[in-house]
Design a protein around this motif. Structure first.
Motif, short mmCIF file in Angstrom:
data_model
loop_
_atom_site.label_atom_id
_atom_site.label_comp_id
_atom_site.label_asym_id
_atom_site.label_seq_id
_atom_site.Cartn_x
_atom_site.Cartn_y
_atom_site.Cartn_z
N LYS A 97 21.21 -40.90 -3.95
CA LYS A 97 20.07 -41.06 -2.92
C LYS A 97 19.34 -39.42 -2.70
O LYS A 97 18.82 -38.99 -2.04
N ASN A 98 20.73 -38.36 -2.86
CA ASN A 98 20.41 -36.69 -2.16
C ASN A 98 20.03 -36.31 -4.18
O ASN A 98 19.97 -35.04 -4.00
N TYR A 99 18.98 -36.81 -4.75
CA TYR A 99 18.17 -35.49 -5.33
C TYR A 99 16.93 -34.92 -4.63
O TYR A 99 16.53 -34.85 -3.26
N ASP A 100 16.61 -34.08 -5.42
CA ASP A 100 15.82 -32.17 -4.35
C ASP A 100 14.54 -32.71 -4.57
O ASP A 100 14.22 -32.83 -3.35
N LEU A 101 14.42 -33.74 -5.56
CA LEU A 101 13.24 -33.96 -5.61
C LEU A 101 12.81 -35.36 -6.20
O LEU A 101 13.71 -35.02 -6.84
N THR A 102 11.94 -36.04 -6.04
CA THR A 102 11.89 -36.93 -6.70
C THR A 102 10.65 -37.45 -6.90
O THR A 102 9.72 -36.72 -5.73
N PHE A 103 10.47 -37.48 -7.35
CA PHE A 103 8.33 -38.52 -8.03
C PHE A 103 8.02 -39.97 -8.05
O PHE A 103 9.01 -40.32 -8.55
N LYS A 104 6.67 -40.54 -7.72
CA LYS A 104 7.11 -41.63 -8.20
C LYS A 104 6.06 -42.57 -9.33
O LYS A 104 5.66 -43.10 -9.62
N ASP A 105 5.48 -41.26 -9.36
CA ASP A 105 4.55 -41.36 -10.55
C ASP A 105 4.72 -40.95 -12.06
O ASP A 105 5.03 -38.89 -11.92
N TYR A 106 4.66 -41.35 -13.42
CA TYR A 106 5.61 -41.34 -14.45
C TYR A 106 4.34 -40.01 -15.34
O TYR A 106 4.93 -39.28 -16.03
N TYR A 107 3.50 -39.97 -14.43
CA TYR A 107 2.26 -38.40 -15.21
C TYR A 107 2.89 -37.21 -14.06
O TYR A 107 2.05 -36.19 -13.93
N PHE A 108 3.42 -37.71 -13.21
CA PHE A 108 3.36 -36.61 -12.70
C PHE A 108 2.38 -35.88 -11.93
O PHE A 108 2.48 -34.25 -11.57
N GLY A 109 1.76 -36.05 -11.93
CA GLY A 109 -0.09 -35.65 -11.77
C GLY A 109 -0.85 -35.30 -12.05
O GLY A 109 -2.10 -34.33 -12.76
N GLU A 110 0.05 -34.75 -14.00
CA GLU A 110 -0.78 -34.06 -14.93
C GLU A 110 -1.50 -35.55 -16.07
O GLU A 110 -1.49 -36.32 -15.88
N LYS A 111 -2.30 -34.84 -17.37
CA LYS A 111 -2.77 -35.83 -18.05
C LYS A 111 -1.98 -36.26 -18.96
O LYS A 111 -2.58 -37.87 -19.32
N THR A 112 -0.75 -36.05 -19.33
CA THR A 112 0.01 -36.62 -20.64
C THR A 112 1.19 -36.76 -20.08
O THR A 112 2.12 -36.24 -18.89
N PHE A 113 2.33 -37.33 -20.57
CA PHE A 113 3.72 -37.53 -19.92
C PHE A 113 4.72 -36.07 -20.53
O PHE A 113 5.49 -36.01 -20.22
N GLU A 114 3.56 -35.65 -21.60
CA GLU A 114 4.56 -34.36 -22.29
C GLU A 114 4.04 -33.14 -21.22
O GLU A 114 5.02 -32.56 -20.74
N LYS A 115 3.43 -33.01 -20.51
CA LYS A 115 2.69 -32.42 -19.49
C LYS A 115 3.79 -32.65 -18.52
O LYS A 115 3.54 -31.67 -17.64
N ALA A 116 4.01 -34.05 -17.95
CA ALA A 116 4.54 -33.94 -16.63
C ALA A 116 5.96 -33.44 -17.20
O ALA A 116 6.58 -33.06 -16.12
N GLU A 117 6.54 -33.44 -17.97
CA GLU A 117 7.98 -32.99 -18.19
C GLU A 117 7.95 -31.46 -17.97
O GLU A 117 9.23 -31.24 -17.75
N ILE A 118 6.79 -31.22 -19.53
CA ILE A 118 6.89 -29.34 -18.40
C ILE A 118 6.52 -29.04 -17.41
O ILE A 118 7.62 -27.91 -16.70
N LYS A 119 5.94 -29.81 -16.47
CA LYS A 119 6.01 -29.25 -15.16
C LYS A 119 7.43 -29.71 -14.27
O LYS A 119 7.13 -28.89 -13.76
N MET A 120 7.98 -30.30 -14.55
CA MET A 120 9.06 -30.55 -13.94
C MET A 120 10.45 -29.70 -14.49
O MET A 120 10.68 -29.15 -13.56
#
Lengths: 320, 145
Positions: free
Chosen positions: A28-51
């Motif tokens: 439970k102590n990660y620095d940041l978590t997010f709820k949407d697999y898109y992380f606000g981006e258009k594709t999942f690849e862009k989401a991973e790049i954003k992470m």
């Protein structure tokens, strides 16, 4: 002899991001978590790049890095290269599937040990939906999952290594060999990777003249529940080594109720557990991190090839 | 360790899949899909006055539509994962495989992505289905049925 010893390499900073399913798991102590697999981006690849970009932004906020070491599961490791391109920093891309983080740590430590560079960032990520698309089936396809299968974790972890003393010292490393016992089932990576983990652990202990009890914990990568049992049995039968202090990162991310069969996998699994559970545990002062990776591709499996695996080990001393 | 000895070690420590449970679930759910199909046919012939022969075509369209819609709505993959052969074998499974490929590759472009990968999973079914039909026809012609 494939082991290296380090005297002045330390981890000075680290940052972890975890995804929708991971944030509901055991840690439970990660620095940041997010709820949407898109992380606000258009594709999942862009989401991973954003992470990866978010982690790099954090680590480079008040520090500079001479070199960024990156790697992930995507083809041509583009999820790492496309993130690192915005940082105007020398870059080395590495790949050993889910053992990538350990590979990065040992390369970084080697660069720092000789004092030829001052600071190195190691980072890796995985995203369940980019991995499924590349390695398995389309995301919305309901292919039945076997009990031996693992679930690729979504997250990103980066750390900064320098020669400045901190409470996490990188102490030694062992570079693994590619081990292939002709295992062909891609739904059972635990079985594919356990012999590689065993071989590296054995060689590490032999090279450094230690026995398994030297370490407070031996943390393996993504062997999962079933892979862990295979490792313990294999080490006992093949090397006559009884592992009493073994912990597998793949079993520490998700709860049983989250239906992930054998456990978590992906390059981000071992660093998520290492930084958020293992080094936070005051009982673990001498840690051996053994990341395992399956070095196959879907193409090779289609050609009826087996799954070769590798494991890289890095040992730490946590000084309180 | 020799690979045969290793295989024995792994088999000993790996839990077995519950094949009987999977078979029963697939049988029951596949059967339910069949019953739903019959009900739809009954509805088409008795309430809409469509001939039995024509209603086969309508039924196929309805099942394909439902399979694709449920896939796009995001819950059909959980159903297929659970039902296994009960849902991925009938027409619904075929529609599901095509719809899931289309969703995945939508972002890679209409031609290079969606178009190129549309039949990624269903391609084998189409190719070998048509080939088998062709060879069986030759056999039928030879036998003179």
């Amino acid at each position: 002899m494939s082991s290296l010893k380090f005297n002045n390499v330390y981890i000075n900073n680290y940052y972890s991001i975890a995804g929708p399913k991971e944030r509901l798991g055991k840690i439970k102590n990660y620095d940041l978590t997010f709820k949407d697999y898109y992380f606000g981006e258009k594709t999942f690849e862009k989401a991973e790049i954003k992470m990866q970009s978010v982690v790099l932004d954090y680590l480079l906020k008040n520090n500079s890095a001479d070199i960024i070491l990156g790697g992930d599961l995507s083809n041509q490791i583009t999820n790492s290269t496309y993130a690192a391109r915005n940082y105007n920093t020398s870059f080395l891309g590495l790949y050993s599937a889910c053992a990538t983080f350990a590979e990065e740590l040992l390369v970084a430590s080697n660069l720092l040990e000789t004092n030829q560079v001052n600071s190195v960032i190691c980072l890796t990520s995985s995203h369940n939906l980019t991995a499924e698309k590349e390695f398995r089936f389309p995301i919305e396809y309901g292919s039945p999952k076997k009990v031996t299968s693992t679930f690729t974790a979504t997250g990103c972890v980066g750390c900064l290594l320098t020669n400045n003393q901190s409470n996490i010292k990188v102490e030694s490393a062992t570079i693994g060999k590619i081990i292939d016992l002709d295992w062909k089932d891609p739904n059972h990576f635990g079985a594919a990777m356990a012999p590689a983990a065993a071989d590296t652990i054995f060689n590490h202990l032999k090279d450094l003249g230690r026995n398994a009890d030297y370490y407070d914990v031996i943390l393996t990568g993504d062997l999962g529940k079933i892979g862990s049992k295979i490792l313990i049995e294999y080490m006992r039968e093949e090397y006559n080594i009884i592992l009493k202090n073994h912990l597998d990162a793949g079993t520490e991310i998700f709860c049983n109720s989250q239906d992930v069969n054998s456990g978590s996998s992906g390059p981000v699994t071992i660093p998520l557990v290492f930084f958020n559970r293992v080094i936070k545990n005051t009982q673990y002062k001498k840690i051996l991190l053994v990341a395992t990776g399956a070095l196959h591709s879907p193409l090779m499996l289609n050609q009826k090839e087996s799954i070769p695996a590798i494991a890289h080990a890095v040992s730490f001393e946590v000084i309180k | 360790m020799q690979k045969d000895k290793y295989k024995c070690l792994v088999d000993k420590l790996t839990p077995k899949e519950s094949k009987y449970k999977n078979a029963i679930v697939a049988f029951l759910i596949g059967g339910i899909v069949g019953i739903v199909g019959e009900l739809i046919m009954h509805l088409l012939t008795h309430c809409f006055g469509i001939s039995r022969a024509e209603s086969y075509a309508y039924l196929a369209m309805i099942m394909i539509f439902l399979g694709s819609l449920f896939t796009a709505l995001g819950f059909f993959d959980d159903w297929v994962s659970f039902a296994k052969a009960g849902l991925f074998l009938p027409t619904t499974g075929f529609a599901h495989s095509i719809a899931s490929c289309a969703l995945d590759y939508k972002n890679d472009g209409l031609i290079t992505g969606l178009g190129a990968s549309f039949f990624k999973l269903a391609g084998s079914v189409i190719l070998y289905g048509i080939l088998s039909a062709f060879f069986l026809l030759i056999v039928r012609m030879i036998i003179g049925v």
